[in-house]
Design a protein around this motif. Structure first.
Motif, PDB file in Angstrom:
ATOM      1  N   ALA A  37      42.764   7.553  44.218  1.00  0.00           N
ATOM      2  CA  ALA A  37      43.967   8.375  44.355  1.00  0.00           C
ATOM      3  C   ALA A  37      44.385   9.001  43.028  1.00  0.00           C
ATOM      4  O   ALA A  37      45.077  10.024  43.012  1.00  0.00           O
ATOM      5  N   ARG A  38      43.971   8.402  41.922  1.00  0.00           N
ATOM      6  CA  ARG A  38      44.353   8.936  40.607  1.00  0.00           C
ATOM      7  C   ARG A  38      43.451  10.081  40.144  1.00  0.00           C
ATOM      8  O   ARG A  38      43.720  10.719  39.134  1.00  0.00           O
ATOM      9  N   THR A  39      42.356  10.337  40.869  1.00  0.00           N
ATOM     10  CA  THR A  39      41.445  11.413  40.494  1.00  0.00           C
ATOM     11  C   THR A  39      41.968  12.757  41.009  1.00  0.00           C
ATOM     12  O   THR A  39      42.880  12.817  41.830  1.00  0.00           O
ATOM     13  N   THR A  40      41.367  13.838  40.513  1.00  0.00           N
ATOM     14  CA  THR A  40      41.758  15.190  40.915  1.00  0.00           C
ATOM     15  C   THR A  40      40.771  15.729  41.945  1.00  0.00           C
ATOM     16  O   THR A  40      39.552  15.593  41.778  1.00  0.00           O
ATOM     17  N   HIS A  41      41.299  16.304  43.003  1.00  0.00           N
ATOM     18  CA  HIS A  41      40.453  16.868  44.055  1.00  0.00           C
ATOM     19  C   HIS A  41      39.606  18.010  43.483  1.00  0.00           C
ATOM     20  O   HIS A  41      40.124  18.890  42.784  1.00  0.00           O
ATOM     21  N   TYR A  42      38.315  17.973  43.796  1.00  0.00           N
ATOM     22  CA  TYR A  42      37.379  18.901  43.172  1.00  0.00           C
ATOM     23  C   TYR A  42      37.668  20.363  43.508  1.00  0.00           C
ATOM     24  O   TYR A  42      37.366  21.267  42.713  1.00  0.00           O
ATOM     25  N   ARG A  43      38.279  20.629  44.658  1.00  0.00           N
ATOM     26  CA  ARG A  43      38.490  22.005  45.080  1.00  0.00           C
ATOM     27  C   ARG A  43      39.948  22.443  44.947  1.00  0.00           C
ATOM     28  O   ARG A  43      40.239  23.562  44.534  1.00  0.00           O
ATOM     29  N   LYS A  44      40.897  21.550  45.288  1.00  0.00           N
ATOM     30  CA  LYS A  44      42.312  21.928  45.287  1.00  0.00           C
ATOM     31  C   LYS A  44      42.967  21.761  43.923  1.00  0.00           C
ATOM     32  O   LYS A  44      44.061  22.277  43.686  1.00  0.00           O
ATOM     33  N   GLY A  45      42.310  21.010  43.038  1.00  0.00           N
ATOM     34  CA  GLY A  45      42.849  20.869  41.689  1.00  0.00           C
ATOM     35  C   GLY A  45      44.119  20.056  41.599  1.00  0.00           C
ATOM     36  O   GLY A  45      44.871  20.168  40.619  1.00  0.00           O
ATOM     37  N   LEU A  46      44.425  19.253  42.593  1.00  0.00           N
ATOM     38  CA  LEU A  46      45.607  18.394  42.609  1.00  0.00           C
ATOM     39  C   LEU A  46      45.186  16.935  42.714  1.00  0.00           C
ATOM     40  O   LEU A  46      44.108  16.629  43.244  1.00  0.00           O
ATOM     41  N   PRO A  47      46.054  16.013  42.247  1.00  0.00           N
ATOM     42  CA  PRO A  47      45.724  14.588  42.411  1.00  0.00           C
ATOM     43  C   PRO A  47      45.559  14.234  43.891  1.00  0.00           C
ATOM     44  O   PRO A  47      46.313  14.730  44.745  1.00  0.00           O
ATOM     45  N   VAL A  48      44.597  13.384  44.193  1.00  0.00           N
ATOM     46  CA  VAL A  48      44.358  12.973  45.573  1.00  0.00           C
ATOM     47  C   VAL A  48      45.605  12.304  46.152  1.00  0.00           C
ATOM     48  O   VAL A  48      45.924  12.489  47.331  1.00  0.00           O
ATOM     49  N   SER A  49      46.338  11.555  45.345  1.00  0.00           N
ATOM     50  CA  SER A  49      47.547  10.883  45.834  1.00  0.00           C
ATOM     51  C   SER A  49      48.585  11.892  46.308  1.00  0.00           C
ATOM     52  O   SER A  49      49.279  11.665  47.304  1.00  0.00           O
ATOM     53  N   GLU A  50      48.703  13.032  45.620  1.00  0.00           N
ATOM     54  CA  GLU A  50      49.665  14.065  46.023  1.00  0.00           C
ATOM     55  C   GLU A  50      49.236  14.724  47.324  1.00  0.00           C
ATOM     56  O   GLU A  50      50.062  14.970  48.214  1.00  0.00           O
ATOM     57  N   LEU A  51      47.951  15.004  47.463  1.00  0.00           N
ATOM     58  CA  LEU A  51      47.453  15.589  48.704  1.00  0.00           C
ATOM     59  C   LEU A  51      47.634  14.631  49.875  1.00  0.00           C
ATOM     60  O   LEU A  51      47.959  15.053  50.992  1.00  0.00           O
ATOM     61  N   PHE A  52      47.434  13.349  49.603  1.00  0.00           N
ATOM     62  CA  PHE A  52      47.620  12.345  50.652  1.00  0.00           C
ATOM     63  C   PHE A  52      49.077  12.302  51.109  1.00  0.00           C
ATOM     64  O   PHE A  52      49.373  12.191  52.300  1.00  0.00           O
ATOM     65  N   ALA A  53      50.009  12.410  50.166  1.00  0.00           N
ATOM     66  CA  ALA A  53      51.435  12.412  50.509  1.00  0.00           C
ATOM     67  C   ALA A  53      51.769  13.611  51.398  1.00  0.00           C
ATOM     68  O   ALA A  53      52.567  13.487  52.342  1.00  0.00           O
ATOM     69  N   HIS A  54      51.148  14.762  51.130  1.00  0.00           N
ATOM     70  CA  HIS A  54      51.366  15.932  51.977  1.00  0.00           C
ATOM     71  C   HIS A  54      50.845  15.679  53.392  1.00  0.00           C
ATOM     72  O   HIS A  54      51.486  16.076  54.381  1.00  0.00           O
ATOM     73  N   ASP A  55      49.681  15.040  53.499  1.00  0.00           N
ATOM     74  CA  ASP A  55      49.105  14.744  54.814  1.00  0.00           C
ATOM     75  C   ASP A  55      49.997  13.793  55.598  1.00  0.00           C
ATOM     76  O   ASP A  55      50.196  13.949  56.810  1.00  0.00           O
ATOM     77  N   VAL A  56      50.537  12.780  54.909  1.00  0.00           N
ATOM     78  CA  VAL A  56      51.412  11.819  55.581  1.00  0.00           C
ATOM     79  C   VAL A  56      52.665  12.520  56.100  1.00  0.00           C
ATOM     80  O   VAL A  56      53.122  12.282  57.228  1.00  0.00           O
ATOM     81  N   ALA A  57      53.231  13.428  55.302  1.00  0.00           N
ATOM     82  CA  ALA A  57      54.449  14.130  55.712  1.00  0.00           C
ATOM     83  C   ALA A  57      54.205  15.012  56.929  1.00  0.00           C
ATOM     84  O   ALA A  57      55.112  15.234  57.738  1.00  0.00           O
ATOM     85  N   ALA A  58      52.972  15.500  57.081  1.00  0.00           N
ATOM     86  CA  ALA A  58      52.656  16.375  58.203  1.00  0.00           C
ATOM     87  C   ALA A  58      52.180  15.616  59.437  1.00  0.00           C
ATOM     88  O   ALA A  58      51.954  16.217  60.486  1.00  0.00           O
ATOM     89  N   SER A  59      52.056  14.304  59.328  1.00  0.00           N
ATOM     90  CA  SER A  59      51.520  13.496  60.435  1.00  0.00           C
ATOM     91  C   SER A  59      52.604  13.192  61.457  1.00  0.00           C
ATOM     92  O   SER A  59      53.810  13.228  61.155  1.00  0.00           O
ATOM     93  N   LEU A  60      52.168  12.883  62.670  1.00  0.00           N
ATOM     94  CA  LEU A  60      53.093  12.463  63.705  1.00  0.00           C
ATOM     95  C   LEU A  60      53.587  11.052  63.437  1.00  0.00           C
ATOM     96  O   LEU A  60      52.900  10.246  62.787  1.00  0.00           O
TER      97      LEU A  60
END
Length: 233
Positions: A37-60
């Motif tokens: 989670a502390r690494t940076t996503h190779y394509r989006k250039g954001l921390p994996v933990s931040e992208l995961f938080a976005h996915d959780v917020a969009a989940s049912l």
């Protein structure tokens, strides 16, 4: 989804993790997830933990009732009340001998139910092969109340303090029954370990077994004149 599963297999399970328990394995995998989670996503250039938080917020929202991953199977207890599960022996108790029981198998717990699906015993699930019977000590005490002569070969004998064991070895059947009655009465509220510890404290004080229940039952202490309660550890 298949690509994500393959990614996790390659990055979290190579080399193959080892742990002594499921809790330990989960801790190892969680530490590797935190590092990922502390690494940076190779394509989006954001921390994996931040992208995961976005996915959780969009989940049912999760269902209000949790999913219980359990498998129920039928087992027939042997003449001593034991059932065989995955090569290991679990003690339902002597009162269930030769009866058809149901076992609920969860990842961490084995639950035994009677013919009416009422739970009667729960044990930590054992994986691999264990030569000794897995049992709840308190469930065997009523048998010793009924048959105090069975003490010499009881599974409880190695589990009690040395002084209690020596006293029971030399006691008459009547005195044994008194002490087993006290331990049985206390185990329901205080637990088997606390009950036998209290019995050990009582015997070290030189008291007779017919008052063992004063030591074994914390609720009874306010009624007992001039007797300080034992120290519970």
């Amino acid at each position: 989804m298949e690509n994500a599963v393959g990614f996790l297999r390659r990055n979290l399970m190579v080399p193959e993790p080892e742990a002594a328990s499921l809790v330990g394995l989960n801790a190892v995998l969680m530490a590797r997830c935190d590092a990922l989670a502390r690494t940076t996503h190779y394509r989006k250039g954001l921390p994996v933990s931040e992208l995961f938080a976005h996915d959780v917020a969009a989940s049912l929202q999760l269902p209000g009732v949790g999913f219980d991953p359990v498998r129920y199977e039928s087992r027939k207890a042997d003449k001593t009340g034991n059932v065989l599960i995955d090569g290991n022996t679990y003690a339902a108790g002597p009162s269930f001998h030769s009866r058809r029981l149901t076992v609920g198998l969860r990842h961490d717990v084995v639950q035994i139910l009677d013919e009416h699906a009422a739970p009667v015993r729960s044990f930590p699930r054992v994986f691999g092969q264990q030569t000794e019977t897995i049992f709840d000590p308190a469930s065997l005490v009523p048998l010793l109340v009924t048959k105090p002569g069975a003490w010499s070969h009881s599974l409880l004998r190695p589990l009690v303090p040395e002084m209690v064991r020596d006293w029971l070895d030399q006691a008459t059947a009547t005195d044994r029954r008194r002490l087993f009655n006290a331990v049985d009465a206390a185990s329901g509220s205080a637990g088997f370990d606390a009950a036998v510890h209290a019995a050990d404290t009582l015997l070290r004080r030189g008291d007779a077994p017919d008052i063992a229940w004063w030591a074994c039952s914390p609720a009874a202490w306010p009624m007992a004149p001039n007797r300080p309660p034992p120290t519970w550890t």
